[in-house]
Design a protein around this motif. Structure first.
Motif, mmCIF file in Angstrom:
data_model
loop_
_atom_site.group_PDB
_atom_site.id
_atom_site.type_symbol
_atom_site.label_atom_id
_atom_site.label_comp_id
_atom_site.label_asym_id
_atom_site.label_seq_id
_atom_site.Cartn_x
_atom_site.Cartn_y
_atom_site.Cartn_z
ATOM 1 N N ARG A 1 2.436 0.108 -6.499
ATOM 2 C CA ARG A 1 1.102 0.661 -6.773
ATOM 3 C C ARG A 1 0.042 -0.041 -5.931
ATOM 4 N NH1 ARG A 1 -0.235 1.672 -12.872
ATOM 5 N NH2 ARG A 1 0.181 3.854 -12.337
ATOM 6 N N MET A 2 0.158 -1.360 -5.809
ATOM 7 C CA MET A 2 -0.803 -2.115 -5.010
ATOM 8 C C MET A 2 -0.734 -1.704 -3.541
ATOM 9 S SD MET A 2 -0.896 -4.844 -2.656
ATOM 10 C CE MET A 2 0.584 -5.816 -2.971
ATOM 11 N N ARG A 3 0.479 -1.603 -3.016
ATOM 12 C CA ARG A 3 0.642 -1.244 -1.607
ATOM 13 C C ARG A 3 0.229 0.203 -1.349
ATOM 14 N NH1 ARG A 3 2.924 -5.072 1.344
ATOM 15 N NH2 ARG A 3 4.121 -6.731 0.335
ATOM 16 N N LEU A 4 0.396 1.046 -2.339
ATOM 17 C CA LEU A 4 0.012 2.442 -2.182
ATOM 18 C C LEU A 4 -1.497 2.584 -2.002
ATOM 19 C CD1 LEU A 4 1.364 5.199 -2.101
ATOM 20 C CD2 LEU A 4 1.011 5.394 -4.569
ATOM 21 N N GLN A 5 -2.248 1.687 -2.614
ATOM 22 C CA GLN A 5 -3.703 1.736 -2.494
ATOM 23 C C GLN A 5 -4.170 1.395 -1.080
ATOM 24 O OE1 GLN A 5 -5.439 2.962 -5.074
ATOM 25 N NE2 GLN A 5 -3.444 3.106 -6.117
ATOM 26 N N GLU A 6 -3.350 0.663 -0.337
ATOM 27 C CA GLU A 6 -3.729 0.252 1.018
ATOM 28 C C GLU A 6 -2.798 0.839 2.075
ATOM 29 O OE1 GLU A 6 -3.542 -3.996 0.446
ATOM 30 O OE2 GLU A 6 -1.377 -4.048 0.902
ATOM 31 N N ILE A 7 -2.185 1.979 1.760
ATOM 32 C CA ILE A 7 -1.152 2.556 2.611
ATOM 33 C C ILE A 7 -1.657 2.919 4.002
ATOM 34 C CG2 ILE A 7 -1.549 4.938 1.872
ATOM 35 C CD1 ILE A 7 1.887 3.306 2.515
ATOM 36 N N ASN A 8 -2.962 3.141 4.139
ATOM 37 C CA ASN A 8 -3.520 3.519 5.441
ATOM 38 C C ASN A 8 -3.986 2.318 6.258
ATOM 39 O OD1 ASN A 8 -3.191 6.366 5.089
ATOM 40 N ND2 ASN A 8 -4.977 6.364 3.725
ATOM 41 N N ALA A 9 -3.756 1.124 5.750
ATOM 42 C CA ALA A 9 -4.140 -0.087 6.471
ATOM 43 C C ALA A 9 -3.217 -0.295 7.679
ATOM 44 C CB ALA A 9 -4.075 -1.292 5.538
ATOM 45 N N PRO A 10 -3.676 -1.043 8.688
ATOM 46 C CA PRO A 10 -2.889 -1.233 9.921
ATOM 47 C C PRO A 10 -1.494 -1.811 9.692
ATOM 48 C CG PRO A 10 -5.147 -1.962 10.247
ATOM 49 C CD PRO A 10 -5.005 -1.665 8.789
ATOM 50 N N GLN A 11 -1.327 -2.661 8.687
ATOM 51 C CA GLN A 11 -0.020 -3.288 8.481
ATOM 52 C C GLN A 11 1.055 -2.305 8.022
ATOM 53 O OE1 GLN A 11 -2.800 -4.012 6.788
ATOM 54 N NE2 GLN A 11 -2.408 -4.601 4.646
ATOM 55 N N TYR A 12 0.631 -1.085 7.691
ATOM 56 C CA TYR A 12 1.605 -0.083 7.250
ATOM 57 C C TYR A 12 1.955 0.924 8.347
ATOM 58 C CZ TYR A 12 0.941 -2.004 2.637
ATOM 59 O OH TYR A 12 0.898 -2.865 1.562
ATOM 60 N N THR A 13 1.506 0.638 9.554
ATOM 61 C CA THR A 13 1.964 1.428 10.692
ATOM 62 C C THR A 13 3.286 0.855 11.172
ATOM 63 O OG1 THR A 13 0.706 0.032 12.224
ATOM 64 C CG2 THR A 13 -0.362 2.039 11.418
ATOM 65 N N HIS A 14 4.040 1.655 11.914
ATOM 66 C CA HIS A 14 5.347 1.197 12.379
ATOM 67 C C HIS A 14 5.176 -0.040 13.248
ATOM 68 C CE1 HIS A 14 9.304 1.164 14.290
ATOM 69 N NE2 HIS A 14 9.712 1.994 13.349
ATOM 70 N N PRO A 15 5.996 -1.088 13.030
ATOM 71 C CA PRO A 15 5.869 -2.327 13.804
ATOM 72 C C PRO A 15 5.929 -2.130 15.309
ATOM 73 C CG PRO A 15 7.308 -2.667 11.926
ATOM 74 C CD PRO A 15 7.006 -1.201 11.976
ATOM 75 N N ARG A 16 6.629 -1.079 15.760
ATOM 76 C CA ARG A 16 6.709 -0.816 17.199
ATOM 77 C C ARG A 16 5.701 0.242 17.632
ATOM 78 N NH1 ARG A 16 11.373 -2.561 20.116
ATOM 79 N NH2 ARG A 16 12.717 -3.856 18.828
ATOM 80 N N GLY A 17 4.744 0.510 16.749
ATOM 81 C CA GLY A 17 3.676 1.430 17.120
ATOM 82 C C GLY A 17 3.802 2.769 16.470
#
Length: 365
Positions: free
Chosen positions: A349-365
């Motif tokens: 639930r916590m991570r879902l609130q910040e799902i659009n943050a940069p750390q949730y993009t694919h590590p290789r871009g």
């Protein structure tokens, strides 16, 4: 008694006629090659279960997105659509003995597909895979609508079939070039912890380009048999390569074969069953349709495991073994604590609130 039976009836001998693939139509006997049977029932069941898992996960996602109490659990089966992460997990397990706790079910399902392929040909694709089932339904629907399917010319078919192996090679090369620490970092990354949500967004937030590509694939699949599986699926490429060492294969008795060519006509992958004593192609998915339409029956065409004398596989035996193996692996993984994700409801639930943050993009871009 075999659960799926080809309906045979004698017909009068007439002048030679040719089917849509250029094979002479049989004049001694006539078979009904697309009858519904046990394999189709298993395919339908797995497909409906997969749809149910998707709905279950969507409900979990909706509840976790709000402030209300979550009343359903995060379904582990959805991880079956994370094969790349599963392959990374298996490499990490081989190197360190660590079983990925984030998406452990992905490793179980990939392991199941590999085990079945090593022993019973690529029957995971022909009996179990919901994407393979959808692909098969589409070309059969196209056959009913248009009266036939079309075949890509041989000169183009081979390079197109190479595409899925190139895709598989790219993924394998990428994963095996990664260090142990790099894989561990990826499997613990915020992106991977929410990769099932990212997969959900692929369908619920589909771009126009993605929609057009999928629409083209669907329309083309109505015309060409198993388009996705034959040309583009890296998962199928992996299971096919593993199946090359499988001791189980279609075997033909040339002494009793009447050369009606029904087996080759009905083969979803256009394999030359009528001219080979054994089929060892990585394309054979163990559907057994060829054995079911053969007028000679088990005396002529059968799925058999080399080394086991006088033993052949019926559709009932094969279907039961596949289901029992899957259920057994899931049960064992559950008991061992390697089925449910370690990501708690609170963390999800916590991570879902910040799902659009940069750390949730694919590590290789």
């Amino acid at each position: 008694m075999t659960a799926q039976v080809a309906l045979l009836e004698p017909v009068e001998k007439t002048e030679e006629r040719k089917n849509e693939y250029g094979f002479p139509k049989p004049t001694l006997q006539k078979a009904k090659p697309y009858s519904w049977g046990l394999r189709n029932s298993i395919q339908l069941t797995i497909f409906l279960v997969t749809i149910g898992i998707g709905i279950h996960f969507f409900i979990y996602f909706l509840q976790a997105s709000g402030d209300a109490t979550i009343t359903v659990s995060r379904p582990a089966g959805v991880e079956g659509f994370l094969p790349i992460g599963a392959l990374m997990g298996w490499k990490l397990f081989v190197l360190t003995g660590i079983w990925d706790p984030v998406h452990p079910a992905a490793m179980v399902i990939l392991g199941f597909a590999g085990l079945i392929s090593l022993t019973l040909r690529k029957s995971f694709c022909g009996w179990f895979c919901p994407v393979g089932t959808l692909s098969e339904w589409l070309w059969k629907l196209g056959r009913k609508v248009f009266g036939r399917n079309y075949r890509i010319p041989v000169w183009l078919d081979f390079p197109l079939r190479s595409l899925k192996y190139l895709l598989l090679g790219f993924f394998v090369w990428t994963i095996f070039s990664m260090s142990r620490l790099a894989i561990l970092a990826f499997l613990r990354s915020p992106y991977y912890k929410m990769s099932d949500v990212k997969m959900l967004f692929f369908f619920t937030q589909m771009s126009t380009t993605t929609f057009v590509v999928l629409a083209i694939l669907v329309l083309a699949s109505l015309v060409f048999r198993n388009l996705w599986c034959r040309y583009l699926c890296p998962y199928g490429a992996l299971t096919g390569l593993l199946a090359l060492v499988s001791p189980t294969r279609i075997q033909r008795n040339s002494d009793t074969c009447i050369e009606c060519k029904l087996c080759s006509e009905v083969c979803p992958y256009h394999l030359p069953v009528d001219s080979k004593d054994r089929i060892i192609s990585p394309e054979c998915n163990g559907c057994m349709d060829c054995t079911l339409v053969c007028p000679g029956g088990r005396n002529t065409l059968e799925l058999k495991t080399i080394g086991i004398r006088k033993k052949f596989w019926s559709t009932a035996k094969l279907g039961i073994v596949i289901i029992v193996v899957y259920v057994g692996l899931v049960y064992t993984a559950t008991i061992a604590g390697h089925w449910k994700s370690s990501v708690s409801e609170q963390e999800f639930r916590m991570r879902l609130q910040e799902i659009n943050a940069p750390q949730y993009t694919h590590p290789r871009g």
